[in-house]
Motif scaffolding. Structure first.
Motif, PDB file in Angstrom:
ATOM      1  N   ARG A 110      -7.417 -28.378 -42.976  1.00  0.00           N
ATOM      2  CA  ARG A 110      -6.003 -28.157 -43.336  1.00  0.00           C
ATOM      3  C   ARG A 110      -5.536 -26.758 -42.987  1.00  0.00           C
ATOM      4  O   ARG A 110      -4.453 -26.581 -42.437  1.00  0.00           O
ATOM      5  CB  ARG A 110      -5.804 -28.357 -44.848  1.00  0.00           C
ATOM      6  CG  ARG A 110      -5.506 -29.752 -45.279  1.00  0.00           C
ATOM      7  CD  ARG A 110      -5.010 -29.819 -46.710  1.00  0.00           C
ATOM      8  NE  ARG A 110      -5.816 -29.075 -47.659  1.00  0.00           N
ATOM      9  CZ  ARG A 110      -6.902 -29.531 -48.269  1.00  0.00           C
ATOM     10  NH1 ARG A 110      -7.339 -30.747 -48.024  1.00  0.00           N
ATOM     11  NH2 ARG A 110      -7.562 -28.785 -49.129  1.00  0.00           N
ATOM     12  N   THR A 111      -6.340 -25.745 -43.330  1.00  0.00           N
ATOM     13  CA  THR A 111      -5.881 -24.363 -43.192  1.00  0.00           C
ATOM     14  C   THR A 111      -6.033 -23.819 -41.774  1.00  0.00           C
ATOM     15  O   THR A 111      -5.131 -23.150 -41.283  1.00  0.00           O
ATOM     16  CB  THR A 111      -6.598 -23.442 -44.193  1.00  0.00           C
ATOM     17  OG1 THR A 111      -8.006 -23.519 -43.987  1.00  0.00           O
ATOM     18  CG2 THR A 111      -6.258 -23.831 -45.630  1.00  0.00           C
ATOM     19  N   GLN A 112      -7.138 -24.097 -41.116  1.00  0.00           N
ATOM     20  CA  GLN A 112      -7.371 -23.524 -39.791  1.00  0.00           C
ATOM     21  C   GLN A 112      -6.800 -24.366 -38.659  1.00  0.00           C
ATOM     22  O   GLN A 112      -6.427 -23.839 -37.617  1.00  0.00           O
ATOM     23  CB  GLN A 112      -8.865 -23.303 -39.554  1.00  0.00           C
ATOM     24  CG  GLN A 112      -9.429 -22.207 -40.426  1.00  0.00           C
ATOM     25  CD  GLN A 112     -10.899 -21.938 -40.153  1.00  0.00           C
ATOM     26  OE1 GLN A 112     -11.487 -22.493 -39.233  1.00  0.00           O
ATOM     27  NE2 GLN A 112     -11.487 -21.089 -40.963  1.00  0.00           N
ATOM     28  N   TYR A 113      -6.772 -25.686 -38.843  1.00  0.00           N
ATOM     29  CA  TYR A 113      -6.330 -26.570 -37.768  1.00  0.00           C
ATOM     30  C   TYR A 113      -5.029 -27.296 -38.101  1.00  0.00           C
ATOM     31  O   TYR A 113      -4.553 -28.084 -37.295  1.00  0.00           O
ATOM     32  CB  TYR A 113      -7.433 -27.584 -37.424  1.00  0.00           C
ATOM     33  CG  TYR A 113      -8.655 -26.900 -36.872  1.00  0.00           C
ATOM     34  CD1 TYR A 113      -8.732 -26.553 -35.530  1.00  0.00           C
ATOM     35  CD2 TYR A 113      -9.711 -26.548 -37.700  1.00  0.00           C
ATOM     36  CE1 TYR A 113      -9.835 -25.895 -35.020  1.00  0.00           C
ATOM     37  CE2 TYR A 113     -10.820 -25.880 -37.202  1.00  0.00           C
ATOM     38  CZ  TYR A 113     -10.871 -25.563 -35.867  1.00  0.00           C
ATOM     39  OH  TYR A 113     -11.967 -24.893 -35.367  1.00  0.00           O
ATOM     40  N   LYS A 114      -4.492 -27.048 -39.304  1.00  0.00           N
ATOM     41  CA  LYS A 114      -3.253 -27.714 -39.745  1.00  0.00           C
ATOM     42  C   LYS A 114      -3.375 -29.232 -39.619  1.00  0.00           C
ATOM     43  O   LYS A 114      -2.402 -29.940 -39.341  1.00  0.00           O
ATOM     44  CB  LYS A 114      -2.028 -27.213 -38.968  1.00  0.00           C
ATOM     45  CG  LYS A 114      -1.857 -25.704 -38.991  1.00  0.00           C
ATOM     46  CD  LYS A 114      -1.625 -25.169 -40.379  1.00  0.00           C
ATOM     47  CE  LYS A 114      -1.404 -23.664 -40.372  1.00  0.00           C
ATOM     48  NZ  LYS A 114      -2.113 -22.990 -41.438  1.00  0.00           N
ATOM     49  N   ALA A 115      -4.596 -29.724 -39.826  1.00  0.00           N
ATOM     50  CA  ALA A 115      -4.858 -31.161 -39.689  1.00  0.00           C
ATOM     51  C   ALA A 115      -4.199 -31.932 -40.826  1.00  0.00           C
ATOM     52  O   ALA A 115      -4.210 -31.502 -41.976  1.00  0.00           O
ATOM     53  CB  ALA A 115      -6.360 -31.424 -39.675  1.00  0.00           C
ATOM     54  N   LYS A 116      -3.650 -33.065 -40.469  1.00  0.00           N
ATOM     55  CA  LYS A 116      -3.031 -33.951 -41.446  1.00  0.00           C
ATOM     56  C   LYS A 116      -4.004 -35.053 -41.879  1.00  0.00           C
ATOM     57  O   LYS A 116      -3.798 -35.707 -42.894  1.00  0.00           O
ATOM     58  CB  LYS A 116      -1.771 -34.572 -40.856  1.00  0.00           C
ATOM     59  CG  LYS A 116      -0.681 -33.546 -40.551  1.00  0.00           C
ATOM     60  CD  LYS A 116       0.480 -34.198 -39.800  1.00  0.00           C
ATOM     61  CE  LYS A 116       1.581 -33.233 -39.467  1.00  0.00           C
ATOM     62  NZ  LYS A 116       1.186 -32.107 -38.639  1.00  0.00           N
ATOM     63  N   VAL A 117      -5.059 -35.244 -41.083  1.00  0.00           N
ATOM     64  CA  VAL A 117      -6.023 -36.321 -41.328  1.00  0.00           C
ATOM     65  C   VAL A 117      -7.431 -35.804 -41.052  1.00  0.00           C
ATOM     66  O   VAL A 117      -7.651 -35.072 -40.088  1.00  0.00           O
ATOM     67  CB  VAL A 117      -5.740 -37.532 -40.403  1.00  0.00           C
ATOM     68  CG1 VAL A 117      -6.812 -38.608 -40.531  1.00  0.00           C
ATOM     69  CG2 VAL A 117      -4.364 -38.112 -40.680  1.00  0.00           C
ATOM     70  N   MET A 118      -8.373 -36.202 -41.906  1.00  0.00           N
ATOM     71  CA  MET A 118      -9.791 -35.949 -41.652  1.00  0.00           C
ATOM     72  C   MET A 118     -10.414 -37.298 -41.332  1.00  0.00           C
ATOM     73  O   MET A 118     -10.187 -38.287 -42.038  1.00  0.00           O
ATOM     74  CB  MET A 118     -10.488 -35.354 -42.870  1.00  0.00           C
ATOM     75  CG  MET A 118     -11.972 -35.162 -42.656  1.00  0.00           C
ATOM     76  SD  MET A 118     -12.362 -33.685 -41.736  1.00  0.00           S
ATOM     77  CE  MET A 118     -12.915 -32.685 -43.089  1.00  0.00           C
ATOM     78  N   LYS A 119     -11.184 -37.328 -40.249  1.00  0.00           N
ATOM     79  CA  LYS A 119     -11.875 -38.538 -39.829  1.00  0.00           C
ATOM     80  C   LYS A 119     -13.376 -38.377 -40.069  1.00  0.00           C
ATOM     81  O   LYS A 119     -13.917 -37.279 -39.900  1.00  0.00           O
ATOM     82  CB  LYS A 119     -11.623 -38.800 -38.347  1.00  0.00           C
ATOM     83  CG  LYS A 119     -10.162 -39.032 -38.009  1.00  0.00           C
ATOM     84  CD  LYS A 119      -9.973 -39.220 -36.519  1.00  0.00           C
ATOM     85  CE  LYS A 119      -8.514 -39.462 -36.190  1.00  0.00           C
ATOM     86  NZ  LYS A 119      -8.313 -39.698 -34.751  1.00  0.00           N
ATOM     87  N   VAL A 120     -14.011 -39.469 -40.458  1.00  0.00           N
ATOM     88  CA  VAL A 120     -15.467 -39.499 -40.582  1.00  0.00           C
ATOM     89  C   VAL A 120     -15.948 -40.808 -39.981  1.00  0.00           C
ATOM     90  O   VAL A 120     -15.213 -41.801 -39.952  1.00  0.00           O
ATOM     91  CB  VAL A 120     -15.959 -39.374 -42.054  1.00  0.00           C
ATOM     92  CG1 VAL A 120     -15.528 -38.058 -42.669  1.00  0.00           C
ATOM     93  CG2 VAL A 120     -15.502 -40.535 -42.909  1.00  0.00           C
ATOM     94  N   SER A 121     -17.159 -40.792 -39.488  1.00  0.00           N
ATOM     95  CA  SER A 121     -17.805 -42.008 -38.994  1.00  0.00           C
ATOM     96  C   SER A 121     -19.152 -42.114 -39.686  1.00  0.00           C
ATOM     97  O   SER A 121     -19.853 -41.118 -39.846  1.00  0.00           O
ATOM     98  CB  SER A 121     -17.992 -41.947 -37.479  1.00  0.00           C
ATOM     99  OG  SER A 121     -16.742 -41.965 -36.831  1.00  0.00           O
ATOM    100  N   CYS A 122     -19.489 -43.325 -40.095  1.00  0.00           N
ATOM    101  CA  CYS A 122     -20.718 -43.520 -40.871  1.00  0.00           C
ATOM    102  C   CYS A 122     -21.363 -44.841 -40.443  1.00  0.00           C
ATOM    103  O   CYS A 122     -20.687 -45.867 -40.384  1.00  0.00           O
ATOM    104  CB  CYS A 122     -20.363 -43.546 -42.362  1.00  0.00           C
ATOM    105  SG  CYS A 122     -21.770 -43.458 -43.463  1.00  0.00           S
TER     106      CYS A 122
END
Length: 165
Positions: A110-122
């Protein structure tokens, strides 16, 4: 911000941390879950190469000892980050390290990349990971076929979570 816990902290990973982190995966399956392209056993060289091509490599510290590691294998400023190489030391499992580190990585996205979404793969065989991610609010978006190192078909569950300010 990650949940406050007097026993947990985090900081950028350093080259010196890698000697500890390579001992986290306990077998080839655990390594495959955390770093599918790596060969068992994980080496400092393999992990250093991953760090060089990824962003945000971070360690979690439990009572001052390196207890977790993660980074981003994809990052798109203003859009999303994808969590990778998520590993917790065997001695630190069950003590909130993974949750803390994931929350720290969400904050960084959020703070460094201004990302609106976090993705994970499992991977489908990683029940602990699937349960943790869903507990933290990640929703499955797709299941894609992958191949394990022994040639078996495996399912990679792709999940994401909106990041709120």
């Amino acid at each position: 911000m990650p949940v406050l816990n007097a026993h947990l902290q985090h900081r950028p990973a350093s080259a010196e941390d890698l000697h500890e982190v390579v001992r986290f995966p306990q077998d080839a399956d655990e390594l495959f879950f955390a770093y599918p392209k790596a060969s068992w056993p994980l080496t400092v060289g393999q992990l250093a190469a991953a760090m060089a091509e990824r962003r945000g490599s971070t360690v979690a510290l439990l009572d001052g000892k390196v207890a977790g590691f993660a980074n981003f294998y994809q990052w798109q400023h203003g859009d999303s980050c994808a969590l990778g190489n998520m590993m917790v030391a065997p001695w630190a499992r069950g003590q909130g390290v993974a949750r803390y580190l994931i929350e720290a990585m969400e904050h960084q996205a959020r703070t460094q990349y201004k990302a609106k979404v976090m993705k994970v793969s499992c991977f489908n065989a990683n029940a602990g990971g699937l349960l943790l991610y869903t507990h933290l609010g990640y929703q499955p978006r797709a299941i894609v076929e992958r191949q394990a190192q022994d040639g078996r078909r495996v399912a990679l569950v792709q999940m994401d979570k909106p990041l709120m300010d």
